[in-house]
Design a protein around this motif. Structure first.
Motif, mmCIF file in Angstrom:
data_model
loop_
_atom_site.group_PDB
_atom_site.id
_atom_site.type_symbol
_atom_site.label_atom_id
_atom_site.label_comp_id
_atom_site.label_asym_id
_atom_site.label_seq_id
_atom_site.Cartn_x
_atom_site.Cartn_y
_atom_site.Cartn_z
ATOM 1 N N GLN A 59 24.207 47.979 31.434
ATOM 2 C CA GLN A 59 24.183 48.926 30.316
ATOM 3 C C GLN A 59 25.171 50.069 30.568
ATOM 4 O O GLN A 59 25.922 50.458 29.676
ATOM 5 N N PHE A 60 25.198 50.581 31.790
ATOM 6 C CA PHE A 60 26.111 51.671 32.125
ATOM 7 C C PHE A 60 27.563 51.211 31.981
ATOM 8 O O PHE A 60 28.391 51.922 31.399
ATOM 9 N N VAL A 61 27.867 50.029 32.488
ATOM 10 C CA VAL A 61 29.226 49.491 32.389
ATOM 11 C C VAL A 61 29.610 49.327 30.918
ATOM 12 O O VAL A 61 30.720 49.687 30.506
ATOM 13 N N GLY A 62 28.694 48.809 30.124
ATOM 14 C CA GLY A 62 28.967 48.622 28.699
ATOM 15 C C GLY A 62 29.284 49.929 27.977
ATOM 16 O O GLY A 62 30.103 49.965 27.054
ATOM 17 N N LEU A 63 28.659 51.003 28.422
ATOM 18 C CA LEU A 63 28.876 52.306 27.782
ATOM 19 C C LEU A 63 30.106 53.047 28.314
ATOM 20 O O LEU A 63 30.690 53.865 27.606
ATOM 21 N N LEU A 72 37.843 42.242 31.378
ATOM 22 C CA LEU A 72 37.540 43.062 32.552
ATOM 23 C C LEU A 72 36.034 43.289 32.662
ATOM 24 O O LEU A 72 35.438 43.102 33.724
ATOM 25 N N GLN A 73 35.422 43.658 31.562
ATOM 26 C CA GLN A 73 33.977 43.895 31.580
ATOM 27 C C GLN A 73 33.219 42.617 31.920
ATOM 28 O O GLN A 73 32.290 42.641 32.734
ATOM 29 N N ALA A 74 33.600 41.509 31.337
ATOM 30 C CA ALA A 74 32.924 40.235 31.605
ATOM 31 C C ALA A 74 33.048 39.845 33.079
ATOM 32 O O ALA A 74 32.077 39.380 33.691
ATOM 33 N N THR A 75 34.229 40.056 33.662
ATOM 34 C CA THR A 75 34.436 39.711 35.074
ATOM 35 C C THR A 75 33.628 40.628 35.975
ATOM 36 O O THR A 75 33.006 40.175 36.939
ATOM 37 N N LEU A 76 33.614 41.922 35.657
ATOM 38 C CA LEU A 76 32.834 42.865 36.456
ATOM 39 C C LEU A 76 31.338 42.549 36.350
ATOM 40 O O LEU A 76 30.614 42.598 37.344
ATOM 41 N N LEU A 77 30.868 42.188 35.171
ATOM 42 C CA LEU A 77 29.453 41.842 35.014
ATOM 43 C C LEU A 77 29.099 40.576 35.800
ATOM 44 O O LEU A 77 27.986 40.454 36.303
ATOM 45 N N THR A 78 30.039 39.654 35.929
ATOM 46 C CA THR A 78 29.818 38.468 36.753
ATOM 47 C C THR A 78 29.653 38.864 38.217
ATOM 48 O O THR A 78 28.772 38.348 38.918
ATOM 49 N N VAL A 79 30.479 39.788 38.674
ATOM 50 C CA VAL A 79 30.381 40.284 40.056
ATOM 51 C C VAL A 79 29.022 40.952 40.263
ATOM 52 O O VAL A 79 28.341 40.717 41.274
ATOM 53 N N ILE A 80 28.608 41.768 39.316
ATOM 54 C CA ILE A 80 27.320 42.474 39.406
ATOM 55 C C ILE A 80 26.171 41.474 39.443
ATOM 56 O O ILE A 80 25.260 41.583 40.258
ATOM 57 N N GLN A 81 26.217 40.502 38.550
ATOM 58 C CA GLN A 81 25.143 39.510 38.463
ATOM 59 C C GLN A 81 25.013 38.718 39.758
ATOM 60 O O GLN A 81 23.915 38.341 40.152
ATOM 61 N N GLN A 118 41.181 37.228 38.717
ATOM 62 C CA GLN A 118 39.996 36.690 38.047
ATOM 63 C C GLN A 118 39.886 37.203 36.604
ATOM 64 O O GLN A 118 39.515 36.455 35.696
ATOM 65 N N VAL A 119 40.213 38.478 36.415
ATOM 66 C CA VAL A 119 40.192 39.054 35.059
ATOM 67 C C VAL A 119 41.223 38.342 34.183
ATOM 68 O O VAL A 119 40.927 37.984 33.036
ATOM 69 N N ASP A 120 42.435 38.140 34.723
ATOM 70 C CA ASP A 120 43.471 37.432 33.963
ATOM 71 C C ASP A 120 43.021 36.019 33.600
ATOM 72 O O ASP A 120 43.245 35.554 32.470
ATOM 73 N N MET A 121 42.392 35.319 34.551
ATOM 74 C CA MET A 121 41.897 33.959 34.257
ATOM 75 C C MET A 121 40.825 34.010 33.164
ATOM 76 O O MET A 121 40.819 33.168 32.263
ATOM 77 N N ARG A 122 39.927 34.989 33.236
ATOM 78 C CA ARG A 122 38.885 35.126 32.214
ATOM 79 C C ARG A 122 39.514 35.387 30.853
ATOM 80 O O ARG A 122 39.111 34.824 29.852
ATOM 81 N N TRP A 123 40.528 36.263 30.826
ATOM 82 C CA TRP A 123 41.216 36.566 29.569
ATOM 83 C C TRP A 123 41.840 35.294 28.986
ATOM 84 O O TRP A 123 41.704 35.016 27.796
ATOM 85 N N GLY A 124 42.530 34.521 29.843
ATOM 86 C CA GLY A 124 43.149 33.278 29.385
ATOM 87 C C GLY A 124 42.131 32.300 28.840
ATOM 88 O O GLY A 124 42.354 31.646 27.810
ATOM 89 N N HIS A 125 40.985 32.228 29.504
ATOM 90 C CA HIS A 125 39.910 31.332 29.046
ATOM 91 C C HIS A 125 39.320 31.822 27.723
ATOM 92 O O HIS A 125 39.072 31.026 26.812
ATOM 93 N N MET A 126 39.103 33.125 27.611
ATOM 94 C CA MET A 126 38.500 33.693 26.396
ATOM 95 C C MET A 126 39.393 33.517 25.171
ATOM 96 O O MET A 126 38.907 33.259 24.070
ATOM 97 N N TYR A 127 40.691 33.678 25.354
ATOM 98 C CA TYR A 127 41.625 33.656 24.227
ATOM 99 C C TYR A 127 42.442 32.375 24.155
ATOM 100 O O TYR A 127 43.358 32.265 23.330
#
Length: 167
Positions: A59-63, A72-81, A118-127
């Motif tokens: 929630q804090f990261v999202g805000l 970036l947010q999705a990758t960071l949330l994966t690290v947190i999880q 990892q963020v770049d790979m996530r971006w490529g996968h998302m888009y």
């Protein structure tokens, strides 16, 4: 026949009501379990503490993390999880867990570089596009949204928000 006296306390009232309800009804094992179970979680959340900590961090990261594309947010949330160890050490202070996770990214270029990859790979996968990986000694691609410098800046801003909210 003597007249029953009115109950004096809330506990006595509860017992009297319960007794009246049960008159003429058979007491079952399910009744016993439900009676005992009602005290089991008194004052506690049924959500495990580890899940509560991770949710507070998410929630804090999202805000507080500015990230228009979301990779970036999705990758960071994966690290947190994935990090139960750090989260487990900070049940009472979730933001300290986040600070502990951000610290290696901000203090070690090797960790940050891998995280940006990892963020770049996530971006490529998302888009569904080919990501732009930044190579050491070369300038970043002009279309690369997630450069090492930009990710560092965003993570530093997030760390500053953590420190501001922790004090």
């Amino acid at each position: 026949m003597p007249t029953p006296q009115p109950p004096d306390s809330d506990a006595e009232i509860d017992r009297a009501i319960e007794q009246e309800i049960r008159q003429g009804r058979k007491f079952t094992l399910a009744d016993a379990i439900s009676q005992e179970g009602s005290d089991f979680l008194k004052g506690e959340s049924p959500i495990p503490k580890l899940v509560q900590v991770k949710n507070a961090i998410k929630q804090f990261v999202g805000l507080h993390l500015q990230d228009s594309s979301g990779a970036l947010q999705a990758t960071l949330l994966t690290v947190i999880q994935a990090d139960d160890v750090i989260c487990s050490r900070h049940f009472e202070t979730p933001l300290q867990a986040l600070a502990e996770m951000l610290q290696p990214l901000l203090s070690h270029d090797v960790h940050l570089r891998e995280f940006v990859r990892q963020v770049d790979m996530r971006w490529g996968h998302m888009y569904d596009e080919r990501p732009h990986f930044e190579r050491p000694g070369h300038p970043p691609h002009p279309d690369d949204e997630y450069t090492i410098a930009s990710v560092r800046s965003q993570l530093q801003a997030l760390m500053a928000a953590v420190q501001q909210h922790s004090s």
